[in-house]
Design an enzyme around this catalytic site. Structure first.
Site, PDB file in Angstrom:
ATOM      1  N   ASP A  46       0.878  -1.155   0.000  1.00 45.73           N
ATOM      2  CA  ASP A  46       0.000   0.000   0.000  1.00 45.73           C
ATOM      3  C   ASP A  46       0.928   1.221   0.000  1.00 45.73           C
ATOM      4  O   ASP A  46       2.138   1.109   0.191  1.00 45.73           O
ATOM      5  CB  ASP A  46      -0.947  -0.027   1.215  1.00 45.73           C
ATOM      6  CG  ASP A  46      -2.140   0.910   1.016  1.00 45.73           C
ATOM      7  OD1 ASP A  46      -2.075   1.777   0.111  1.00 45.73           O
ATOM      8  OD2 ASP A  46      -3.132   0.796   1.757  1.00 45.73           O
TER       9      ASP A  46
HETATM   10  C1  BGC Z   1      -4.966   3.430   0.373  1.00 46.35           C
HETATM   11  C2  BGC Z   1      -5.095   2.542  -0.844  1.00 46.35           C
HETATM   12  C3  BGC Z   1      -4.958   3.389  -2.079  1.00 46.35           C
HETATM   13  C4  BGC Z   1      -3.622   4.099  -2.051  1.00 46.35           C
HETATM   14  C5  BGC Z   1      -3.367   4.982  -3.263  1.00 46.35           C
HETATM   15  C6  BGC Z   1      -3.733   4.291   0.334  1.00 46.35           C
HETATM   16  O1  BGC Z   1      -3.768   5.251   1.329  1.00 46.35           O
HETATM   17  O2  BGC Z   1      -4.967   2.648   1.534  1.00 46.35           O
HETATM   18  O3  BGC Z   1      -6.308   1.868  -0.826  1.00 46.35           O
HETATM   19  O4  BGC Z   1      -5.095   2.606  -3.227  1.00 46.35           O
HETATM   20  O5  BGC Z   1      -3.589   4.940  -0.899  1.00 46.35           O
HETATM   21  O6  BGC Z   1      -4.156   6.093  -3.249  1.00 46.35           O
END
Ligand code: BGC
Length: 809
Positions: A753
């Site tokens: 993530d």
């Molecule tokens: C989130 C993800 C997301 C990523 C990119 C993170 O903070 O947990 O679900 O895809 O950011 O925006």
């Protein structure tokens, strides 16, 4: 179109048949509205209050009539051209002669909500204004039918009803602001009505005969205030329905659409009735999953005394027509349980029914949930009197349980001896037991694995009889020697470097093109990927292991980006409710209904259609990887991101997610199935340890991912921020290499993530191929030089990233 043309040159090439753009197109928005109508769930409808009879005069109450919440916040948000609220939906119905509206009320709310927005509020984070008595009196003189709309919003990085204990944990400024704001609007936590909403509801109940409620919410909320309330005969769970959700809700209350959605979660009488509530905020640093596999209906249908706490059971949903489901036969054939049924529409309106097949495995030594969903099938639109035959099936092995403690066979999936029973119906509570049983004389091992990702600090877990069993504990994993860990602040929010290219002449460029290894040679079959990778210097391989700068309209960064070796920079974009492009780009996209609503359609074919349509939007905007679907389990109503996730049930989550992935990847857009795994709490999400048994991991929290990997072959999986049993998800070799690849044979790549607190080279070693949004090349290089990571380990991850890129158009 040439290979990777969209990533390389960002052309303006619409995908529509007639040369038109498909992004945010009328066709896609119509599909969004259709899906919204299919997933709304009618939970109460006494005296056939709904649909509204033609010509009904209606008074609309609640600021939610105007303040429509299309979906949740953060990466689940979408930039759209417009959002249609319930008032707009009802105005269309009025224009079509279906209803008449008392306009002064919504106009009052319109003015109020506008003022709240102007003062900085976002949809759903507004306060219920006190409705003036004279307006109520006038409305009462106009009609005896009122519709109340209640809305809710939640988002990334904060939970519903937050509570921070005194453990020395420091909140980030924006986390703190959001938590404080939420606490000040929702005095009772946003699961319950606010005092202002409750007062409004009382006023409406006191003055109107027919009070209908429309719930514009992202998932589990309090239903006790209406369940047995005589003054409220009808309630529609309309969810967060995307950009035209307000129109879809109007379609349902007027009967233009016959509701066919079914709940994908259990609605208990109080928040405290969910077993996950007690421990949710016990610590900011860990969550003990003491309820084990007894999540959602597995808890409420099994644990003694829990059944009566349910207001609305899993799978439940009413229709404006009635159905009869006749089971035509049930058998075990070639290792499969097969049930045939005929569904007849016995009412007066066309409608759709969902047939649900549950199994109950013998309690044996391990203990089992009383019922578990094995298969389901939604019918087509059946006309009155029409019958459809459906076949439901699942494998006998699907009924096996994971024996983590070795009560029957250690670390194996086992089918215990005894009678397996089956139930068919249209919700878990009312499903009827079949005469057919599947009987096993002796226990069978269906798959033998090893112990992986075991808990160390989880002291006890719930058993089927409501008692707890003690679990073995120890000090936890000992970290392998290596570089001293980076300070967390150096891991937060850094953008990838934009690499400078030295000045070169065209001649030099052409010379380099002839001599440098080039990925296009692999595309053209001139060499294998292994041969190509062998030729790349280690620095180039390390470069591939981190996120790359944005190009075009992307805002979540790219992967690849080694033009000197012919490797394109493939962009990523969020998210579960639709392609998220930042407003300043000027590109509006389609906001689909929230994931919970999509799951409530119980219609994988429809979800696949949305996956394809959304995938087209992603592709048209020259983005290659869509950061969806999100398939975490609705473990607790308190999780701030439940709206982005499908269900409390892994089969529904898995089937819905697999359908989404199939749809989007049919456009050769890579899915990124997230968040692997146990990201069921947002507070301190990067450092909270989910302490969970191996059995619950495999049967509940990993199951949806397993189904998606096996059925839909996603290009990528996103590991989660949190720790699992003491190890960061992104550094969790047991999960990423042991289970995901070793047991399930996952062929894609894994991304972290965005901005995890994991150490980059340790993530690489665990099988987490890329660190997003930014890699730490210098750290990996240092670890390589000091012998903490080998070139082979680096090359393995780089190869998986390249394999993913090679799959793109
Ligand atoms: C989130 C993800 C997301 C990523 C990119 C993170 O903070 O947990 O679900 O895809 O950011 O925006």
């Amino acid at each position: 179109m040439g290979k990777w043309q969209r990533s390389l040159y960002q052309p303006v090439l619409p995908l529509g048949k007639d040369g038109k753009r498909v992004t945010g197109s009328a066709e896609h928005i119509a599909l969004s509205r259709k899906a919204a109508g299919e997933g709304m769930v009618l939970v109460k409808n006494e005296n056939d209050t709904l649909p509204l009879a033609k010509g009904t005069k209606v008074a609309l109450f609640g600021k939610g009539t105007i303040d429509y919440v299309k979906g949740g916040g953060g990466s689940g948000d979408v930039t759209v051209a417009y959002i249609r609220n319930f008032y707009e939906g009802m105005k269309i119905k009025e224009a079509e002669g279906e209803v008449s509206l008392f306009h002064e009320l919504p106009e009052f709310y319109e003015k109020n909500v506008k003022e709240q927005y102007a003062a900085g509020a976002v949809p759903g984070m507004t306060r219920e204004p006190e409705v003036p008595d004279e307006l109520v009196t006038k409305a009462k003189a106009y009609t005896d039918t009122a519709i109340i709309t209640i809305c809710r919003f939640s988002g990334e990085g904060w939970d519903r009803k937050c509570q921070i204990n005194d453990e020395g944990y420091e909140l980030f400024e924006d986390e703190k602001k959001q938590i404080e704001l939420s606490a000040s609007i929702f005095e009772n936590g946003d699961f319950c009505l606010t005092n202002g909403e409750a007062a409004m509801v009382e006023k409406v109940k006191a003055n109107f005969k027919n009070v209908i409620v429309v719930m514009n919410v992202g998932g589990m909320v309090d239903t006790s205030w209406f369940k047995d309330c005589k003054e409220i005969p009808a309630v529609l769970m309309a969810w967060q329905g995307g950009m035209e959700g307000g129109l879809a809700a109007a379609d349902v209350v007027t009967g233009d659409v016959n509701p066919s959605g079914k709940l994908v979660d259990t609605y208990a009488a109080t928040l405290e009735d969910y077993p996950s509530t007690e421990n949710f905020h016990k610590s900011v640093y860990y969550v003990d999953y003491n309820e084990d596999i007894y999540v959602g209906y597995r808890y409420f249908e099994t644990i003694p005394g829990a059944a009566e706490k349910v207001n609305y059971p899993f799978g439940f949903g009413l229709s404006y027509t009635s159905f009869e489901t006749e089971v035509l036969g049930a058998e075990e054939k070639d290792g499969k349980i097969v049930v045939k049924a005929a569904v007849t529409n016995t009412g007066k309106r066309a409608g759709k029914e969902v047939v649900q097949l549950y199994y109950g495995a013998p309690q044996g030594k391990l203990g089992k949930p009383a019922k578990e969903l094995g298969a389901y099938r939604k019918t087509r639109l059946l006309q009155p009197g029409e019958t459809q035959r459906v076949v439901l099936s699942f494998t006998v092995e699907d009924m096996a349980s994971f024996d983590d403690l070795g009560k029957v066979a250690k670390s194996a999936y086992v089918l215990e001896a005894g009678s397996y029973v089956f139930y068919v119906g249209n919700n878990v509570r009312d499903a009827k037991k079949l005469d057919f049983t599947y009987d096993l004389a002796e226990a069978e091992v269906t798959a033998q694995y090893t112990s992986l990702a075991a808990p160390h600090k989880l002291e006890k877990r719930l058993l089927a009889d409501g008692t707890y069993e003690a679990l073995p504990t120890d000090n936890g994993p000992v970290e392998e020697e290596g570089l001293e860990r980076q300070d967390k602040l150096t891991l937060e929010g850094f953008l990838p470097a934009v690499k400078a290219q030295e000045r070169k002449s065209f001649g030099e460029l052409m010379e380099a093109a002839k001599t440098n290894p080039n990925l296009m040679n692999v595309v053209e079959g001139k060499e294998t990927l292994d041969e190509f990778v062998d030729k790349l210097p280690t620095e180039a391989l390390i470069h591939l292991l981190g996120g790359q700068p944005n190009t075009g309209v992307a805002n979540t960064f790219g992967m690849g980006n080694l033009p000197e070796y012919g490797i394109p920079n493939i962009m990523t974009a969020d998210g579960p409710a639709g392609l998220r492009i930042q407003p300043q780009c000027g590109v509006n996209t389609t906001a689909w209904p929230c994931a919970t609503l999509l799951a409530c359609t119980w219609d994988p074919e429809l979800i696949e259609e949305i996956g394809k349509a959304g995938g087209e939007e992603v592709k048209e905007n020259n983005i290659g990887i869509w950061l969806t679907p999100a398939v975490n389990i609705h473990r607790s109503p308190l999780c701030g991101r439940n709206f982005e996730y499908y269900s409390e049930d892994p089969l529904v989550a898995g089937k819905s997610g697999a359908a989404m992935v199939r749809g989007m990847q049919s456009e050769r857009i890579g899915a990124s199935v997230k968040h692997f795994c146990c990201n069921n709490k947002e507070t301190n999400r990067k450092d909270s340890d989910s302490r969970v048994s191996e059995r619950a991991l495999r049967e509940i929290y990993l199951k949806a991912f397993e189904i998606i990997v096996k059925e839909a072959d996603p290009y990528t999986i996103m590991s989660s921020y949190n720790l699992i049993n003491g190890v960061q998800a992104s550094e969790n070799k047991d999960l990423l290499t042991g289970i995901l690849r070793g047991e399930w044979d996952f062929k894609g790549m894994v991304t972290t993530d965005w901005w995890t607190h994991g150490e980059h080279y340790r993530e690489t070693k665990a099988g987490n191929d890329i660190k997003m949004a930014n890699g730490y090349e210098e750290r990996v290089q240092e670890a390589f030089e000091k012998g903490y990571i080998t070139r082979d380990e680096i090359a393995l991850c780089a190869k998986r990233i390249l394999t993913m890129i090679l799959r793109m158009d």
